[in-house]
Enzyme design. Structure first.
Site, PDB file in Angstrom:
ATOM      1  N   GLU A   1      -6.212  -7.184  -1.066  1.00  0.00           N
ATOM      2  CA  GLU A   1      -6.803  -7.170   0.199  1.00  0.00           C
ATOM      3  C   GLU A   1      -8.353  -6.738   0.213  1.00  0.00           C
ATOM      4  O   GLU A   1      -8.787  -5.741  -0.667  1.00  0.00           O
ATOM      5  CB  GLU A   1      -5.981  -6.110   0.913  1.00  0.00           C
ATOM      6  CG  GLU A   1      -4.836  -6.282   1.528  1.00  0.00           C
ATOM      7  CD  GLU A   1      -4.182  -5.476   2.594  1.00  0.00           C
ATOM      8  OE1 GLU A   1      -4.834  -4.693   3.084  1.00  0.00           O
ATOM      9  OE2 GLU A   1      -3.025  -5.229   2.404  1.00  0.00           O
TER      10      GLU A   1
ATOM     11  N   GLU B   1       0.759  -1.091   0.032  1.00  0.00           N
ATOM     12  CA  GLU B   1       0.005   0.003  -0.041  1.00  0.00           C
ATOM     13  C   GLU B   1       0.788   1.054  -0.154  1.00  0.00           C
ATOM     14  O   GLU B   1       0.767   2.028   1.042  1.00  0.00           O
ATOM     15  CB  GLU B   1      -0.896   0.091   1.214  1.00  0.00           C
ATOM     16  CG  GLU B   1      -2.139  -0.965   1.064  1.00  0.00           C
ATOM     17  CD  GLU B   1      -3.047  -0.830   2.234  1.00  0.00           C
ATOM     18  OE1 GLU B   1      -4.022  -1.347   1.905  1.00  0.00           O
ATOM     19  OE2 GLU B   1      -2.623  -0.285   3.275  1.00  0.00           O
TER      20      GLU B   1
END
Length: 681
Positions: A326, A168
């Site tokens: 995710e 991320e």
């Protein structure tokens, strides 16, 4: 650091999908696996439960830096060696991270200058994650060294299916205002503009006596007595995205040099208001696009934004299959009030993303943590253990995904494109604008919703996408537009396509300079209209339209030059003037919407647009079914997702992949259920 980060060679020369160790393609299924949080006796139970649930791919070592390198230059791979061997023995492949997402305490202690700094000069401390400045050469040096050590150690491990760069990127440290970042920003600006006079022109620095005589005088847009220079803010957003992209490229280059046959990805965050990274620019740097998505807290219909984000992820991936890296099985931990998902929602969320092009589904995380900031974040194995609703739903999804193996490699094709652009997002929401309530993504999502409710597929694509394959192009709030993009939109309409442009589009060029002569600037001639003033509406204010509906948020002093009024303002300052127009071209048409239409009116406009362009729903079905069709070498696959509390029907025939039965010509989809039909030819 350069604004002209080299783009890797064509993806055709690189691997483009998960390299399954046994060579057998499958739909990927799994989650982030953090065995370092658990004693060894739990590991064998994990593998047993993974096999029970149908897990075939796990993400390992994402936050493993402090374990792999416990001291400067001291490397210990023993824990992950054991874990990877255990997973290989169970035929579970690994997406192996470079472990660089969060530097260890020893590194931050030895080099506190790598920490990020906020716009007011506040230094962000250690103890969370991503405590590093994207421009830090020291962080780059240490992270690349770790990446190389991991790559060299594991490149030949038989379990390795995919490399995972960092995690991320930019989630918490997207923009750093430290002196190191300032120096790199100046270098980036020199590369972009060449000389300081060109920068002065681009930034309009004659305003407020901001003229620069040297690049050394330029700083990031730190906290100032009043509004910082708008183009300075826009360029800093671009620079910051590029700085993170350079980190991605630096790690990916090492991985490709050591193991060119193993594909590389990193998890994008195409969701909600996550806007600091220009993923359209990043896509060429990965071999396959992966995305993290979490539902919007408090949304009445979170599946709508989920679908939009999935279609945008596919657009960023240029239509190629992508993966979900995710999502949550149930509640998250970082919202204001974190509610669990309802029964069946986990399945619908995942299969909706498969419908929209995802060929792998993964979660954060495998086993719910006992300690740490994310201990209340749900997982595939929750605190309650395997004897739980969540794990039963996880296992059922694993069986579903195994049954969907025939869809691999297929994708979605659409007649409708919706243009999306990060430069427009950044520029349209700057300060000192007509309305601070304006939200770029909200405008795009509202128009997307009208198509979604009709079962019409939409490609949400970067603004630079070739439009030739589409019949209808929607241009919501494309505030910043280059001449090239504006020309491409006009050429599409002139060649026979239909274009709809909304308010606050075409207003500025790539330097955030207003296009003079009247709004909507770059699209004024195409649309045949001219706007002299914006008149945004405050919360609670509205205007009545000539069809009796009520519009909010925005209105404009709109005059027709070469267009037909379709709908007028019936109240307010512009009563009697057009609010919605259509210009007929020799072969195509161009529509302009000058206000935020209410749902029913916007739906009526979309009904006319699809009728005029012969755009059809994916299938004939009851309203309320989410419909998507994937097409590939093995045929057509219709996905029907029922988000309602009652049964709905769709007309199709073929083989139900999830039920294993022949169905048709009318298929019932039970309340909350999903049906996937391999359609008959």
């Amino acid at each position: 650091m350069s604004s002209q980060t080299p783009t890797p060679g064509p993806t055709e020369s690189r691997p483009t999908w998960i390299r399954w160790p046994d060579g057998r393609p499958r739909v990927g299924f799994g989650g982030d696996y953090t065995p370092e949080q658990w004693p060894r006796e739990v590991w064998k139970e994990d593998v047993h439960l993974m096999r029970e649930a149908g897990v075939n791919l796990v993400n390992v070592a994402i936050f493993g830096w402090s374990l792999i390198e416990p001291a400067d230059g001291v490397f210990d791979f023993s824990t992950f060696d054991e874990v990877l061997d255990l997973l290989h023995g169970a035929d579970i492949a690994v997406d192996l991270a470079t472990a660089t997402a969060s530097p260890p305490a020893w590194l931050v202690t030895a080099h506190p200058e790598i920490r990020p700094v906020g716009p007011a000069g506040e230094v962000l401390g250690f103890g969370g994650r991503q405590s590093w400045c994207p421009s830090s050469p020291l962080y780059r040096e240490y992270s690349v060294r770790l990446t190389e050590k991991i790559a060299e150690h594991y490149a030949d491990h038989p379990v390795l299916a995919l490399w995972h760069v960092s995690n991320e990127l930019g989630c918490h440290n997207a923009r750093c205002f430290c002196d190191i970042s300032a120096a790199h920003f100046r270098t980036w600006l020199q590369d972009r503009y060449g000389d300081v006079n060109t920068l002065n022109d681009a930034w309009g620095t004659q305003f407020w006596s901001q003229l620069y005589t040297s690049f050394e005088q330029v700083q990031p847009p730190r906290l100032a007595p009043t509004y910082p220079n708008p183009t300075q803010q826009l360029d800093f957003a671009r620079f910051s995205s590029d700085a993170l992209r350079d980190q991605l490229v630096a790690e990916a280059d090492v991985l490709r040099r050591v193991s060119p046959e193993v594909p590389v990805t990193t998890n994008f965050m195409v969701m909600g208001e996550t806007r600091n990274m220009d993923y359209a620019a990043w896509a060429a740097d990965v071999d396959l696009v992966s995305n993290d998505h979490y539902l919007l807290e408090g949304a009445a219909e979170p599946q709508l934004e989920l679908a939009f984000s999935a279609d945008l992820t596919r657009g960023v991936a240029s239509g190629r299959p992508w993966m979900v890296m995710e999502q949550s099985t149930s509640a998250v931990n970082w919202g204001h009030v974190n509610r669990p998902k309802k029964a069946g929602e986990l399945r619908r969320n995942s299969l909706s993303q498969v419908a929209r092009g995802a060929d792998a589904i993964s979660y954060f995380q495998w086993r719910q943590s006992r300690a740490g900031a994310e201990k209340y974040h749900s997982a595939m194995v929750p605190h309650a253990g395997a004897e739980s609703r969540v794990f039963r739903e996880v296992s059922a999804l694993g069986a579903d995904l195994a049954a969907l193996e025939p869809v691999l490699g297929s994708t979605v094709t659409s007649d409708v494109a919706l243009l999306f652009d990060w430069d427009s997002w950044w520029s349209s929401e700057l300060d000192s604008h007509p309305s601070q309530d304006f939200r770029y993504r909200q405008v795009a999502l509202e128009w997307y919703e009208s198509f979604w409710r009709r079962g019409i597929c939409v490609d949400v694509v970067p603004a630079t996408t070739d439009l030739a394959a589409y019949r209808l192009v929607v241009v919501p709030a494309l505030h910043l537009v280059t001449d090239a993009v504006a020309d491409a939109v006009a050429a599409f309409a002139e060649a026979g396509g239909t274009v709809l442009v909304t308010y606050f589009s075409g207003i500025v060029d790539e330097f955030d300079h207003v296009r003079l002569g009247g709004y909507p600037g770059a699209f004024r001639d195409l649309l045949g209209v001219r706007v002299e003033e914006f008149s945004p509406l405050r919360e609670g204010e509205s205007v009545t339209l000539s069809d009796g509906s009520t519009a909010a948020r925005w209105s404009e002093d709109l005059a027709v030059v070469d267009a037909e009024p379709v709908l007028d303002y019936a109240s307010g300052s512009y009563a009697g003037q057009p609010a919605l127009t259509r210009r007929a071209l020799e072969h195509g048409a161009a529509w302009y919407v000058s206000t935020a239409l209410p749902d029913a009116t916007r739906d009526a406009v979309v009904d006319r647009l699809v009728a005029d362009t012969d755009v059809a729903p994916v299938a004939v079905a009851n309203r309320g079914l989410e419909l998507v069709r994937r097409t590939g070498p093995r045929g057509r696959f219709l996905f029907a997702v029922n988000h309602t509390g009652g049964p709905l029907t769709v007309r199709t025939s073929g083989r139900s992949l999830l039920a294993g039965t022949d169905v048709g010509p009318v298929v019932e989809v039970a309340a909350g259920d999903v049906v996937v039909v391999h359609e008959a030819d």
